[in-house]
Scaffold this motif. Structure first.
Motif, PDB file in Angstrom:
ATOM      1  N   GLY A 263      17.878  14.116  -0.864  1.00  0.00           N
ATOM      2  CA  GLY A 263      16.829  15.044  -0.065  1.00  0.00           C
ATOM      3  C   GLY A 263      16.153  16.042  -1.166  1.00  0.00           C
ATOM      4  N   ALA A 264      17.105  16.597  -1.887  1.00  0.00           N
ATOM      5  CA  ALA A 264      16.792  17.589  -2.624  1.00  0.00           C
ATOM      6  C   ALA A 264      16.178  17.117  -4.140  1.00  0.00           C
ATOM      7  N   ALA A 265      16.830  16.434  -4.509  1.00  0.00           N
ATOM      8  CA  ALA A 265      16.380  15.628  -5.463  1.00  0.00           C
ATOM      9  C   ALA A 265      14.909  14.786  -5.575  1.00  0.00           C
ATOM     10  N   ALA A 266      14.589  14.643  -4.311  1.00  0.00           N
ATOM     11  CA  ALA A 266      13.209  14.017  -4.158  1.00  0.00           C
ATOM     12  C   ALA A 266      12.331  15.042  -3.748  1.00  0.00           C
ATOM     13  N   GLY A 267      12.812  16.376  -3.649  1.00  0.00           N
ATOM     14  CA  GLY A 267      11.624  17.407  -3.248  1.00  0.00           C
ATOM     15  C   GLY A 267      11.609  17.575  -1.761  1.00  0.00           C
ATOM     16  N   HIS A 268      12.300  16.778  -0.782  1.00  0.00           N
ATOM     17  CA  HIS A 268      12.020  17.116   0.529  1.00  0.00           C
ATOM     18  C   HIS A 268      12.979  18.203   1.102  1.00  0.00           C
ATOM     19  N   LEU A 269      13.978  18.778   0.318  1.00  0.00           N
ATOM     20  CA  LEU A 269      14.772  19.802   0.746  1.00  0.00           C
ATOM     21  C   LEU A 269      15.071  20.761  -0.428  1.00  0.00           C
ATOM     22  N   PRO A 270      15.072  22.085  -0.229  1.00  0.00           N
ATOM     23  CA  PRO A 270      15.310  23.055  -1.280  1.00  0.00           C
ATOM     24  C   PRO A 270      16.500  22.872  -1.619  1.00  0.00           C
ATOM     25  N   TRP A 271      16.760  23.155  -3.165  1.00  0.00           N
ATOM     26  CA  TRP A 271      17.924  23.048  -3.954  1.00  0.00           C
ATOM     27  C   TRP A 271      18.702  24.239  -3.773  1.00  0.00           C
ATOM     28  N   ALA A 272      19.677  24.447  -3.454  1.00  0.00           N
ATOM     29  CA  ALA A 272      20.370  25.632  -3.085  1.00  0.00           C
ATOM     30  C   ALA A 272      20.956  26.570  -4.234  1.00  0.00           C
ATOM     31  N   ILE A 273      21.205  25.653  -5.491  1.00  0.00           N
ATOM     32  CA  ILE A 273      21.909  26.362  -6.666  1.00  0.00           C
ATOM     33  C   ILE A 273      20.760  27.080  -7.454  1.00  0.00           C
ATOM     34  N   MET A 274      20.822  28.287  -7.610  1.00  0.00           N
ATOM     35  CA  MET A 274      19.912  29.011  -8.499  1.00  0.00           C
ATOM     36  C   MET A 274      20.626  29.420  -9.885  1.00  0.00           C
ATOM     37  N   GLN A 275      19.587  29.692 -10.743  1.00  0.00           N
ATOM     38  CA  GLN A 275      19.861  30.068 -12.079  1.00  0.00           C
ATOM     39  C   GLN A 275      20.324  31.688 -11.948  1.00  0.00           C
ATOM     40  N   SER A 276      21.490  32.007 -12.491  1.00  0.00           N
ATOM     41  CA  SER A 276      21.723  33.621 -12.661  1.00  0.00           C
ATOM     42  C   SER A 276      21.574  33.968 -13.796  1.00  0.00           C
ATOM     43  N   GLU A 277      21.533  35.331 -14.042  1.00  0.00           N
ATOM     44  CA  GLU A 277      21.267  35.751 -15.503  1.00  0.00           C
ATOM     45  C   GLU A 277      22.550  35.823 -16.342  1.00  0.00           C
ATOM     46  N   ASP A 278      23.680  35.949 -15.615  1.00  0.00           N
ATOM     47  CA  ASP A 278      25.100  35.481 -16.533  1.00  0.00           C
ATOM     48  C   ASP A 278      25.671  34.273 -16.003  1.00  0.00           C
ATOM     49  N   ASP A 279      26.648  33.891 -16.529  1.00  0.00           N
ATOM     50  CA  ASP A 279      27.194  32.505 -16.091  1.00  0.00           C
ATOM     51  C   ASP A 279      28.679  32.992 -15.586  1.00  0.00           C
ATOM     52  N   SER A 280      28.710  34.344 -15.014  1.00  0.00           N
ATOM     53  CA  SER A 280      30.046  34.668 -14.281  1.00  0.00           C
ATOM     54  C   SER A 280      29.918  34.385 -12.798  1.00  0.00           C
ATOM     55  N   GLN A 281      28.887  33.965 -12.412  1.00  0.00           N
ATOM     56  CA  GLN A 281      28.828  33.663 -10.874  1.00  0.00           C
ATOM     57  C   GLN A 281      28.066  32.433 -10.788  1.00  0.00           C
ATOM     58  N   LEU A 282      28.098  32.006  -9.590  1.00  0.00           N
ATOM     59  CA  LEU A 282      27.247  30.540  -9.269  1.00  0.00           C
ATOM     60  C   LEU A 282      26.627  31.178  -7.895  1.00  0.00           C
ATOM     61  N   LYS A 283      25.379  31.109  -7.897  1.00  0.00           N
ATOM     62  CA  LYS A 283      24.486  31.554  -6.751  1.00  0.00           C
ATOM     63  C   LYS A 283      23.893  30.392  -6.031  1.00  0.00           C
ATOM     64  N   LEU A 284      24.180  30.457  -4.633  1.00  0.00           N
ATOM     65  CA  LEU A 284      23.478  29.564  -3.713  1.00  0.00           C
ATOM     66  C   LEU A 284      22.716  30.268  -3.012  1.00  0.00           C
ATOM     67  N   ASP A 285      21.402  29.854  -2.824  1.00  0.00           N
ATOM     68  CA  ASP A 285      20.197  30.586  -2.116  1.00  0.00           C
ATOM     69  C   ASP A 285      20.011  29.636  -0.652  1.00  0.00           C
ATOM     70  N   LEU A 286      20.353  30.092   0.453  1.00  0.00           N
ATOM     71  CA  LEU A 286      19.944  29.235   1.559  1.00  0.00           C
ATOM     72  C   LEU A 286      18.920  29.782   2.481  1.00  0.00           C
ATOM     73  N   HIS A 287      18.025  30.719   1.794  1.00  0.00           N
ATOM     74  CA  HIS A 287      17.099  31.095   2.596  1.00  0.00           C
ATOM     75  C   HIS A 287      16.070  30.164   3.037  1.00  0.00           C
ATOM     76  N   GLY A 288      15.677  30.164   4.461  1.00  0.00           N
ATOM     77  CA  GLY A 288      14.857  29.367   4.728  1.00  0.00           C
ATOM     78  C   GLY A 288      15.604  27.996   5.441  1.00  0.00           C
ATOM     79  N   MET A 289      16.756  27.705   5.258  1.00  0.00           N
ATOM     80  CA  MET A 289      17.301  26.560   5.550  1.00  0.00           C
ATOM     81  C   MET A 289      18.008  26.507   6.842  1.00  0.00           C
ATOM     82  N   SER A 290      17.923  25.534   7.732  1.00  0.00           N
ATOM     83  CA  SER A 290      18.539  25.598   8.986  1.00  0.00           C
ATOM     84  C   SER A 290      19.953  25.478   8.856  1.00  0.00           C
ATOM     85  N   ALA A 291      20.699  25.565  10.121  1.00  0.00           N
ATOM     86  CA  ALA A 291      22.104  25.786   9.692  1.00  0.00           C
ATOM     87  C   ALA A 291      22.590  24.513   9.268  1.00  0.00           C
ATOM     88  N   ALA A 292      22.229  23.244   9.717  1.00  0.00           N
ATOM     89  CA  ALA A 292      22.801  21.972   9.361  1.00  0.00           C
ATOM     90  C   ALA A 292      22.382  21.710   7.897  1.00  0.00           C
TER      91      ALA A 292
END
Length: 169
Positions: free
Chosen positions: A4-33
């Motif tokens: 669903g995310a690849a087809a553009g129907h759902l937001p992709w959670a992984i964000m690009q961060s400034e440094d590679d020391s952390q992985l960021k997942l952004d869940l803003h606007g998503m339902s709990a499921a």
């Protein structure tokens, strides 16, 4: 979720961060499921992309503070993500608040890697179990045992009645 995310129907959670020391997942606007699936798929995808299938960095999960929830400033995603990571993952994955940001959680890489190692071990045990079953089937030992059981079993009156009924047809 990934399709669903690849087809553009759902937001992709992984964000690009400034440094590679952390992985960021952004869940803003998503339902709990959807957030639930996004966390699972993102962690699995990132660990598969890592060196030796281990995650070499902490994960920040941005859940938001709950400003747009049904009850203003009562977060929905944060407690759901924390519950999921502690109750549905084994071993449980701990979280802590990002200092100065109550709308984000930090997940230590050690916990994610412990979970990943456990998943690998469980998968290995399941594969060995299936291999044993397949070996029994291909060697015929399981079939042979079943036939022996059937042959050594003394016929009952119900068995005799069934044989008589089949022969009279």
């Amino acid at each position: 979720y990934a399709q669903g995310a690849a087809a553009g129907h759902l937001p992709w959670a992984i964000m690009q961060s400034e440094d590679d020391s952390q992985l960021k997942l952004d869940l803003h606007g998503m339902s709990a499921a959807v957030a639930h699936s996004a966390v699972r798929v993102s962690l699995q995808k990132e660990t598969m992309n890592g060196e030796q299938n281990e995650l070499g960095r902490d994960v920040i999960i941005v859940t938001g503070r709950g400003r747009r929830s049904g009850e203003r400033f009562r977060p929905i995603l944060r407690p759901e993500v924390q519950r999921m990571l502690t109750e549905e993952f084994y071993p449980p994955i701990s979280t802590s608040s990002l200092p100065g940001n109550m709308g984000a959680l930090i997940v230590p890489k050690q916990d994610i890697n412990a979970w990943l190692n456990h998943q690998r071990q469980q998968k290995g045990e399941r594969i060995l179990f299936v291999a044993d079953i397949l070996r029994d089937l291909t060697t015929g030992s399981r079939l042979e045992r079943a036939l022996r059981k059937r042959i050594t079993k003394a016929p009952t009156s119900a068995d005799n009645q069934q044989i008589v009924a089949e022969n009279s047809e």
